[in-house]
Structures are given as structure tokens and as C-alpha cells.
Design a protein around this motif. Structure first.
Motif, PDB file in Angstrom:
ATOM      1  N   ALA A  47      -4.211  -9.652  -8.216  1.00  8.20           N
ATOM      2  CA  ALA A  47      -3.840  -8.435  -8.721  1.00  8.20           C
ATOM      3  C   ALA A  47      -3.020  -7.454  -7.505  1.00  8.20           C
ATOM      4  O   ALA A  47      -2.465  -6.579  -7.797  1.00  8.20           O
ATOM      5  N   ALA A  48      -3.438  -7.748  -6.362  1.00  7.92           N
ATOM      6  CA  ALA A  48      -2.921  -7.278  -5.122  1.00  7.92           C
ATOM      7  C   ALA A  48      -2.807  -7.990  -4.021  1.00  7.92           C
ATOM      8  O   ALA A  48      -3.769  -8.787  -3.738  1.00  7.92           O
ATOM      9  N   VAL A  49      -1.831  -7.754  -3.180  1.00  8.06           N
ATOM     10  CA  VAL A  49      -1.648  -8.431  -1.802  1.00  8.06           C
ATOM     11  C   VAL A  49      -1.082  -7.140  -0.961  1.00  8.06           C
ATOM     12  O   VAL A  49      -0.111  -6.427  -1.159  1.00  8.06           O
ATOM     13  N   SER A  50      -1.707  -7.409   0.323  1.00  6.65           N
ATOM     14  CA  SER A  50      -1.186  -6.539   1.413  1.00  6.65           C
ATOM     15  C   SER A  50      -0.419  -7.270   2.390  1.00  6.65           C
ATOM     16  O   SER A  50      -0.710  -8.532   2.920  1.00  6.65           O
ATOM     17  N   LEU A  51       0.484  -6.628   2.827  1.00  9.50           N
ATOM     18  CA  LEU A  51       1.511  -7.420   3.824  1.00  9.50           C
ATOM     19  C   LEU A  51       1.217  -6.736   5.224  1.00  9.50           C
ATOM     20  O   LEU A  51       1.922  -6.956   6.328  1.00  9.50           O
ATOM     21  N   GLY A  52       0.181  -6.044   5.437  1.00  3.62           N
ATOM     22  CA  GLY A  52      -0.064  -5.413   6.485  1.00  3.62           C
ATOM     23  C   GLY A  52       0.632  -4.226   6.939  1.00  3.62           C
ATOM     24  O   GLY A  52       1.386  -3.749   6.154  1.00  3.62           O
ATOM     25  N   ASN A  53       1.171  -4.166   8.244  1.00  3.53           N
ATOM     26  CA  ASN A  53       2.261  -3.253   8.785  1.00  3.53           C
ATOM     27  C   ASN A  53       2.894  -3.955   9.819  1.00  3.53           C
ATOM     28  O   ASN A  53       2.528  -4.871  10.485  1.00  3.53           O
ATOM     29  N   GLY A  54       4.223  -3.294   9.866  1.00  4.27           N
ATOM     30  CA  GLY A  54       5.329  -3.793  10.851  1.00  4.27           C
ATOM     31  C   GLY A  54       6.329  -2.707  11.329  1.00  4.27           C
ATOM     32  O   GLY A  54       6.354  -1.802  10.507  1.00  4.27           O
ATOM     33  N   PRO A  55       7.025  -2.891  12.323  1.00  3.61           N
ATOM     34  CA  PRO A  55       7.972  -1.782  12.757  1.00  3.61           C
ATOM     35  C   PRO A  55       9.275  -2.003  12.045  1.00  3.61           C
ATOM     36  O   PRO A  55       9.723  -3.281  11.765  1.00  3.61           O
ATOM     37  N   PRO A  56       9.891  -1.201  11.885  1.00  2.78           N
ATOM     38  CA  PRO A  56      11.499  -1.266  11.449  1.00  2.78           C
ATOM     39  C   PRO A  56      12.135  -2.499  12.203  1.00  2.78           C
ATOM     40  O   PRO A  56      12.126  -2.597  13.397  1.00  2.78           O
ATOM     41  N   GLY A  57      12.965  -3.282  11.445  1.00  2.00           N
ATOM     42  CA  GLY A  57      13.505  -4.359  11.955  1.00  2.00           C
ATOM     43  C   GLY A  57      12.901  -5.577  12.293  1.00  2.00           C
ATOM     44  O   GLY A  57      13.270  -6.653  12.512  1.00  2.00           O
ATOM     45  N   GLY A  58      11.325  -5.474  11.736  1.00  3.83           N
ATOM     46  CA  GLY A  58      10.642  -6.674  12.042  1.00  3.83           C
ATOM     47  C   GLY A  58      10.359  -7.373  10.559  1.00  3.83           C
ATOM     48  O   GLY A  58      10.962  -7.054   9.616  1.00  3.83           O
ATOM     49  N   GLN A  59       9.509  -8.284  10.377  1.00  2.00           N
ATOM     50  CA  GLN A  59       9.230  -9.227   9.092  1.00  2.00           C
ATOM     51  C   GLN A  59       7.665  -9.106   8.887  1.00  2.00           C
ATOM     52  O   GLN A  59       6.975  -9.160  10.024  1.00  2.00           O
ATOM     53  N   ARG A  60       7.360  -9.069   7.869  1.00  2.00           N
ATOM     54  CA  ARG A  60       5.874  -9.303   7.592  1.00  2.00           C
ATOM     55  C   ARG A  60       5.516 -10.457   6.496  1.00  2.00           C
ATOM     56  O   ARG A  60       6.595 -10.588   5.625  1.00  2.00           O
ATOM     57  N   SER A  61       4.599 -11.384   6.703  1.00  3.88           N
ATOM     58  CA  SER A  61       4.424 -12.068   5.714  1.00  3.88           C
ATOM     59  C   SER A  61       3.224 -12.606   5.496  1.00  3.88           C
ATOM     60  O   SER A  61       2.173 -12.049   6.269  1.00  3.88           O
ATOM     61  N   ALA A  62       2.787 -12.926   4.236  1.00  3.42           N
ATOM     62  CA  ALA A  62       1.328 -13.163   3.718  1.00  3.42           C
ATOM     63  C   ALA A  62       1.422 -14.079   2.625  1.00  3.42           C
ATOM     64  O   ALA A  62       2.157 -14.155   1.944  1.00  3.42           O
ATOM     65  N   LEU A  63       0.270 -14.785   2.822  1.00  2.41           N
ATOM     66  CA  LEU A  63      -0.075 -15.794   1.328  1.00  2.41           C
ATOM     67  C   LEU A  63      -0.470 -14.697   0.641  1.00  2.41           C
ATOM     68  O   LEU A  63      -1.416 -14.055   0.550  1.00  2.41           O
ATOM     69  N   MET A  64      -0.091 -14.917  -0.634  1.00  2.19           N
ATOM     70  CA  MET A  64      -0.179 -14.104  -1.801  1.00  2.19           C
ATOM     71  C   MET A  64      -1.467 -14.338  -2.498  1.00  2.19           C
ATOM     72  O   MET A  64      -2.201 -13.408  -2.883  1.00  2.19           O
ATOM     73  N   GLY A  65      -2.234 -15.528  -2.478  1.00  2.00           N
ATOM     74  CA  GLY A  65      -3.204 -15.849  -3.140  1.00  2.00           C
ATOM     75  C   GLY A  65      -2.660 -16.919  -4.369  1.00  2.00           C
ATOM     76  O   GLY A  65      -1.609 -17.026  -4.835  1.00  2.00           O
TER      77      GLY A  65
END
Length: 180
Positions: A47-65
């Protein structure tokens, strides 16, 4: 002559009693039956996934589930294709800022579980094969084989945060999985 009329009269009486009674009024009805496939072709995703936080110019990744396709259509369940799409990601507090969906990448990874015959095919089996979600993409597919089957996978999402246009805040978008 009397003898001749009597057998004729008796024959006429027998014939009259042997005739069927007049038919009652009839109203025929057409009966139909549709043989439908039992079961269904369904897909479930977190139903939801969080990619956390990161700075401009960066990348965020996460397993969706776990995403799971279940095909219980019978007789003759067959091929299916799961598709993934994305909306843009918007910060709703003033000023409203949008990170385009082309900044979101996806890769399905290999199947985490399968059941049934046929071949289960991940569209992006490795990180090197990841695709942007600028347009809808195939996530997973199954070749045509009769019988109940299912597949699960745990896709990875990668968000590239624009350097020049992104401002601090919470961005929300929707990733949709569908199957046909």
C-alpha cells in the motif's frame, strides 16, 4: 346395408377419440448458458513505500515490497503481463514543486516465488536493466500454459532527486501495478 354403416360409424368414433386434444397456447423461451472461466487474474502490491530522505542531486532507493500475481482462471489460464506505471511526485505545501516521473527508476529483480507451469519472465532482472517510469513498463510476464499459477517479486525503486528544482519537503506520488 345396415352392416356397412355400422363399421363405418364405429371407425369414425374410434378415429375421433384417437385425435389429440387441441394444444394449449405456448410461449417458448430461449435458454442460454455462458461457460466462463472460474477464478480470476489478480495483482497485489504494498500500500505504501518510503524512500526516506536525501539531498538535491542525490539518489534514494528502496525495495518496494512483494508484488504478487495470482492466476486462478480455469480452464485454460494462460499468458499474462504485469505492467508498472508512475505519477509525478509532488510537494503539496507552498510552493508546490514537482519531480517528474522520469526521475523514478524501477527494476523488478528475479522472482522470489513461483508456482505452476510455464515460464516466468522478469522484465528487469538486474539493477543494470532498470528503466525509468516516464512511461508504463512491463514488470513481469508469464508464458501461456494452462493451469493455476502465481509469481512474486520484490522490485527496487530508485529516485534521482533533481539538483536545481527540488526543494525541501515531502513528495508524494503513486506507483501502480496492473495485470492483463
Amino acid at each position: 346395408m345396415h352392416r356397412r354403416t355400422q363399421p363405418l360409424a364405429a371407425a369414425a368414433v374410434l378415429a375421433a377419440t384417437a385425435l389429440p386434444a387441441p394444444a394449449a397456447s405456448a410461449a417458448p423461451s430461449l435458454a442460454t448458458y455462458v461457460l466462463a472461466r472460474a477464478g480470476a487474474l489478480t495483482i497485489t502490491a504494498p500500500a505504501a513505500v518510503s524512500l526516506g530522505n536525501g539531498p538535491p542531486g542525490g539518489q534514494r532507493s528502496a525495495l518496494m515490497g512483494t508484488v504478487r500475481v495470482t492466476d486462478t482462471r480455469e480452464p485454460g489460464a494462460g499468458a499474462w503481463t504485469a505492467t508498472v506505471s508512475s505519477t509525478d511526485y509532488t510537494r503539496t505545501t507552498a510552493p508546490v514543486v514537482t519531480i517528474g516521473r522520469a526521475n523514478m527508476s524501477y527494476w523488478s529483480g528475479p522472482a522470489t516465488a513461483t508456482q505452476g507451469g510455464g515460464t516466468f519472465i522478469p522484465a528487469q532482472p538486474t539493477a543494470a536493466s532498470r528503466v525509468t517510469l516516464a512511461v508504463p513498463r512491463t514488470a513481469f510476464s508469464h508464458t501461456a500454459v494452462a493451469g493455476v499459477n502465481n509469481a512474486s517479486w520484490n522490485p527496487t525503486l530508485v529516485l534521482s532527486i533533481p539538483f536545481a528544482t527540488a526543494t525541501a519537503g515531502t513528495y508524494t506520488g503513486v506507483i501502480t501495478h496492473s495485470v492483463a
